[in-house]
Design an enzyme around this catalytic site. Structure first.
Site, PDB file in Angstrom:
ATOM      1  N   THR A  86     -32.122   4.134  -2.475  1.00 35.29           N
ATOM      2  CA  THR A  86     -31.942   2.372  -1.832  1.00 35.29           C
ATOM      3  C   THR A  86     -30.223   1.489  -1.906  1.00 35.29           C
ATOM      4  O   THR A  86     -29.980   2.255  -3.312  1.00 35.29           O
ATOM      5  CB  THR A  86     -32.997   1.394  -1.959  1.00 35.29           C
ATOM      6  OG1 THR A  86     -33.390   1.118  -3.587  1.00 35.29           O
ATOM      7  CG2 THR A  86     -34.479   1.446  -2.225  1.00 35.29           C
ATOM      8  N   SER A 102     -16.724  -2.165  -9.364  1.00 33.29           N
ATOM      9  CA  SER A 102     -17.663  -2.384  -8.717  1.00 33.29           C
ATOM     10  C   SER A 102     -19.079  -1.795  -9.382  1.00 33.29           C
ATOM     11  O   SER A 102     -19.605  -1.704 -10.851  1.00 33.29           O
ATOM     12  CB  SER A 102     -17.640  -0.465  -8.031  1.00 33.29           C
ATOM     13  OG  SER A 102     -18.153   0.057  -7.334  1.00 33.29           O
ATOM     14  N   ALA A 103     -19.704  -2.152  -8.428  1.00 33.51           N
ATOM     15  CA  ALA A 103     -21.340  -1.734  -8.895  1.00 33.51           C
ATOM     16  C   ALA A 103     -21.437  -0.057  -9.446  1.00 33.51           C
ATOM     17  O   ALA A 103     -22.877  -0.223 -10.524  1.00 33.51           O
ATOM     18  CB  ALA A 103     -22.738  -1.922  -7.648  1.00 33.51           C
ATOM     19  N   TYR A 108     -15.367   7.299 -11.737  1.00 32.87           N
ATOM     20  CA  TYR A 108     -14.881   6.253 -10.900  1.00 32.87           C
ATOM     21  C   TYR A 108     -15.560   4.928 -11.579  1.00 32.87           C
ATOM     22  O   TYR A 108     -14.341   4.195 -11.362  1.00 32.87           O
ATOM     23  CB  TYR A 108     -15.331   6.065  -9.141  1.00 32.87           C
ATOM     24  CG  TYR A 108     -14.869   4.768  -8.561  1.00 32.87           C
ATOM     25  CD1 TYR A 108     -13.769   4.884  -7.848  1.00 32.87           C
ATOM     26  CD2 TYR A 108     -16.579   4.408  -8.503  1.00 32.87           C
ATOM     27  CE1 TYR A 108     -14.019   3.345  -6.898  1.00 32.87           C
ATOM     28  CE2 TYR A 108     -15.992   3.089  -7.535  1.00 32.87           C
ATOM     29  CZ  TYR A 108     -14.521   2.518  -7.043  1.00 32.87           C
ATOM     30  OH  TYR A 108     -14.779   1.271  -5.836  1.00 32.87           O
ATOM     31  N   GLU A 132     -15.274   7.993   3.688  1.00 32.34           N
ATOM     32  CA  GLU A 132     -15.975   6.740   4.409  1.00 32.34           C
ATOM     33  C   GLU A 132     -17.507   6.604   3.430  1.00 32.34           C
ATOM     34  O   GLU A 132     -18.058   7.380   3.209  1.00 32.34           O
ATOM     35  CB  GLU A 132     -16.639   7.335   5.640  1.00 32.34           C
ATOM     36  CG  GLU A 132     -17.365   8.224   6.454  1.00 32.34           C
ATOM     37  CD  GLU A 132     -16.757   9.715   6.342  1.00 32.34           C
ATOM     38  OE1 GLU A 132     -15.458   9.293   5.990  1.00 32.34           O
ATOM     39  OE2 GLU A 132     -17.109  10.644   6.604  1.00 32.34           O
ATOM     40  N   ASP A 177       4.234   3.341  -4.063  1.00 25.77           N
ATOM     41  CA  ASP A 177       2.966   4.291  -5.160  1.00 25.77           C
ATOM     42  C   ASP A 177       2.991   3.371  -6.099  1.00 25.77           C
ATOM     43  O   ASP A 177       4.129   3.039  -7.087  1.00 25.77           O
ATOM     44  CB  ASP A 177       3.208   5.433  -5.261  1.00 25.77           C
ATOM     45  CG  ASP A 177       2.621   6.444  -6.041  1.00 25.77           C
ATOM     46  OD1 ASP A 177       1.584   5.619  -6.578  1.00 25.77           O
ATOM     47  OD2 ASP A 177       2.671   7.278  -6.518  1.00 25.77           O
ATOM     48  N   ASP A 231       0.876  -1.309  -0.546  1.00 22.92           N
ATOM     49  CA  ASP A 231      -0.371  -0.001   0.051  1.00 22.92           C
ATOM     50  C   ASP A 231       1.014   0.906  -0.464  1.00 22.92           C
ATOM     51  O   ASP A 231       2.258   0.967   0.431  1.00 22.92           O
ATOM     52  CB  ASP A 231      -0.944   0.148   1.216  1.00 22.92           C
ATOM     53  CG  ASP A 231      -1.919   1.012   0.688  1.00 22.92           C
ATOM     54  OD1 ASP A 231      -1.818   2.222   0.490  1.00 22.92           O
ATOM     55  OD2 ASP A 231      -3.013   0.206   0.939  1.00 22.92           O
TER      56      ASP A 231
HETATM   57  N1  LIG Z   1     -15.520  -0.542  -0.277  1.00 21.39           N
HETATM   58  C1  LIG Z   1     -17.200  -1.181  -1.256  1.00 21.39           C
HETATM   59  O1  LIG Z   1     -17.745  -0.935  -0.519  1.00 21.39           O
HETATM   60  C2  LIG Z   1     -15.800  -1.143  -2.834  1.00 21.39           C
HETATM   61  C3  LIG Z   1     -17.838  -1.279  -3.623  1.00 21.39           C
HETATM   62  C4  LIG Z   1     -16.486  -1.453  -4.603  1.00 21.39           C
HETATM   63  C5  LIG Z   1     -15.258  -1.145  -5.174  1.00 21.39           C
HETATM   64  N2  LIG Z   1     -14.978  -1.376  -3.860  1.00 21.39           N
HETATM   65  C6  LIG Z   1     -13.243  -1.774  -4.310  1.00 21.39           C
HETATM   66  O2  LIG Z   1     -12.129  -2.388  -3.638  1.00 21.39           O
HETATM   67  C7  LIG Z   1     -10.774  -2.264  -3.799  1.00 21.39           C
HETATM   68  C8  LIG Z   1     -11.111  -2.155  -2.349  1.00 21.39           C
HETATM   69  O3  LIG Z   1     -11.201  -0.838  -2.012  1.00 21.39           O
HETATM   70  P1  LIG Z   1     -11.591  -0.729  -0.059  1.00 21.39           P
HETATM   71  O4  LIG Z   1     -12.818  -0.662   0.438  1.00 21.39           O
HETATM   72  O5  LIG Z   1     -10.511  -1.679   1.122  1.00 21.39           O
HETATM   73  O6  LIG Z   1     -10.763   0.657  -0.133  1.00 21.39           O
HETATM   74  P2  LIG Z   1      -9.536   1.659   0.598  1.00 21.39           P
HETATM   75  O7  LIG Z   1     -10.360   2.765   0.201  1.00 21.39           O
HETATM   76  O8  LIG Z   1     -10.257   1.128   2.233  1.00 21.39           O
HETATM   77  O9  LIG Z   1      -8.017   0.217   0.296  1.00 21.39           O
HETATM   78  C9  LIG Z   1      -7.605   1.219  -1.218  1.00 21.39           C
HETATM   79  C10 LIG Z   1      -5.911   1.000  -0.454  1.00 21.39           C
HETATM   80  O10 LIG Z   1      -5.825   1.465  -1.969  1.00 21.39           O
HETATM   81  C11 LIG Z   1      -4.652   1.930  -1.599  1.00 21.39           C
HETATM   82  N3  LIG Z   1      -4.149   2.830  -3.182  1.00 21.39           N
HETATM   83  C12 LIG Z   1      -4.490   3.995  -3.492  1.00 21.39           C
HETATM   84  N4  LIG Z   1      -3.776   4.223  -4.587  1.00 21.39           N
HETATM   85  C13 LIG Z   1      -2.529   3.740  -4.506  1.00 21.39           C
HETATM   86  C14 LIG Z   1      -1.164   3.477  -5.636  1.00 21.39           C
HETATM   87  N5  LIG Z   1      -1.268   5.036  -5.536  1.00 21.39           N
HETATM   88  N6  LIG Z   1      -0.128   3.366  -4.608  1.00 21.39           N
HETATM   89  C15 LIG Z   1      -0.330   1.870  -3.742  1.00 21.39           C
HETATM   90  N7  LIG Z   1      -1.755   2.171  -2.669  1.00 21.39           N
HETATM   91  C16 LIG Z   1      -2.962   2.818  -3.168  1.00 21.39           C
HETATM   92  C17 LIG Z   1      -5.406   3.021  -0.724  1.00 21.39           C
HETATM   93  O11 LIG Z   1      -3.934   3.325   0.341  1.00 21.39           O
HETATM   94  C18 LIG Z   1      -6.266   1.970   0.301  1.00 21.39           C
HETATM   95  O12 LIG Z   1      -5.220   1.567   1.894  1.00 21.39           O
HETATM   96  C19 LIG Z   1     -10.440  -0.776  -4.868  1.00 21.39           C
HETATM   97  O13 LIG Z   1     -10.382  -1.679  -5.811  1.00 21.39           O
HETATM   98  C20 LIG Z   1     -11.816  -0.158  -5.078  1.00 21.39           C
HETATM   99  O14 LIG Z   1     -12.844   0.230  -5.988  1.00 21.39           O
HETATM  100  C21 LIG Z   1     -14.951  -1.527  -2.863  1.00 21.39           C
END
Ligand SMILES: NC(=O)c1ccc[n+]([C@@H]2O[C@H](COP(=O)([O-])OP(=O)(O)OC[C@H]3O[C@@H](n4cnc5c(N)ncnc54)[C@H](O)[C@@H]3O)[C@@H](O)[C@H]2O)c1
Length: 315
Positions: free
Chosen positions: A215, A114-115, A145, A187, A49, A31
């Site tokens: 919803t 994602s949805a 997104y 969040e 990164d 990360d």
């Molecule tokens: N949480 C949900 O409801 C949800 C829904 C649809 C899709 N997603 C997808 O699931 C995945 C995880 O989501 P999450 O909820 O854990 O999000 P999150 O934001 O908690 O985790 C994403 C992580 O990616 C890291 N990141 C961002 N840019 C970066 C970079 N340049 N280099 C390295 N790391 C980097 C962030 O620091 C973060 O810790 C994502 O791809 C998100 O789009 C999540």
């Protein structure tokens, strides 16, 4: 089995690392920053990164599998406001990770879509018809997104067809649970509502974005990580929904959380705040058929765990 999980400092990524470690895998967690709340959940922690090809190349070397969850993302407020940075960062991460996985000869590559990839015209009513995977086209996601997710889904399929890289794609629908972001603007609704309810005193007021009648369906993170592993193990190549098909209004979500708190709380509605699409639910027919997966943890059980965790953080 040696695996790398990107976005491992984030919500789903950290839960996934722990799940994979418990399965006996050697886990490299990557990360750009570490704001998760767990400890000792991976064999190696790498800060990188992933917008640069060099970083992606380094972290994929020697790995059997890639679980690519890193993304610049957040709740509806964040993804409505920020466009260029989200698309730029996520395209760079995903293109570089796919190319690095190909060059490092990894066996399997998981992508978290994602949805939000689903079109707006299917989600204009609160009494929504659950979204099937085929509904993604003709494409018209309601935010940038979602467009980026759709683009990367296609790129995964292209890498499979042209280069033989085995890719697996899940479309997550509102994943929630403990150890996720609960403050700071990124969040999502369950964590934001839990935080508001924890912070308000008995007989106080909380604000709800919109009229609360929009919803959604919500899936607990333990069910999600189990689904990820079943999907990457499977032979199903196209995107599948990972979510819940229990549709609730944001008001009903608030009712459950307020019930858990035992407080008496008044709601104030704020129509100026972003609400996203009017209604969204997941159709689980395909995922149940191809993986035999469905969520097992009820919204009441999952929210109780999430609420108690946020409460403990704020105390
Ligand atoms: N949480 C949900 O409801 C949800 C829904 C649809 C899709 N997603 C997808 O699931 C995945 C995880 O989501 P999450 O909820 O854990 O999000 P999150 O934001 O908690 O985790 C994403 C992580 O990616 C890291 N990141 C961002 N840019 C970066 C970079 N340049 N280099 C390295 N790391 C980097 C962030 O620091 C973060 O810790 C994502 O791809 C998100 O789009 C999540």
């Amino acid at each position: 089995m040696k695996v790398v999980v990107t976005g491992a400092g984030g919500f789903i990524g950290s839960h996934l690392c722990r799940y994979l470690q418990n399965k006996g895998y050697w886990v490299r967690a990557v990360d750009i920053k570490w704001d998760n709340y767990m400890s000792n959940y991976a064999d190696e922690f790498v800060t990188a990164d992933l917008r640069t090809a060099e970083s992606c190349s380094k972290i994929t070397q020697g790995m059997n599998r890639v679980y690519n969850l890193a993304a610049n993302m957040g709740g509806i407020g964040y993804i409505t406001e920020v466009k260029a940075e989200i698309v730029r960062d996520n395209v760079l991460i995903n293109v570089n990770m796919l190319e690095a996985a190909r060059k490092s000869n990894v066996d399997r590559f998981f992508f978290s879509s994602s949805a939000c990839a689903y079109p707006t015209y299917k989600q204009e009513s609160a009494a929504i018809v659950p979204l099937k995977e085929d509904d993604a086209y003709p494409a018209d996601p309601d935010n940038e997104y979602g467009w980026e997710k759709l683009f990367t889904e296609r790129l995964c399929l292209d890498y499979s067809e042209d280069f033989g890289l085995v890719t697996r794609i899940a479309r997550f629908h509102n994943i929630y649970g403990p150890e996720g972001t609960y403050m700071g603007g990124r969040e999502k609704a369950p964590a934001a509502l839990c935080r508001k309810v924890v912070k308000v005193s008995n007989s106080g007021k909380i604000d709800i974005w919109g009229d609360g009648e929009q919803t959604r369906s919500f899936c607990y993170v333990d069910d999600c990580v189990r689904g990820i592993e079943q999907l990457i193990e499977s032979d199903y190549p196209n995107p599948v929904n990972i979510g819940s098909d229990r549709l609730v209004t944001i008001n009903e979500l608030a009712d459950i959380i307020i019930g858990i708190s035992g407080k008496k709380i008044e709601r104030v509605y704020d129509p100026t705040k972003p609400q996203g699409v009017r209604g969204r639910n997941a159709d689980l027919t395909l995922v149940t058929k191809v993986l035999g997966w469905k969520p097992e943890i009820s919204l009441e059980q999952g929210l109780a765990k999430t609420y108690r965790w946020i409460e403990s953080r704020l105390q």
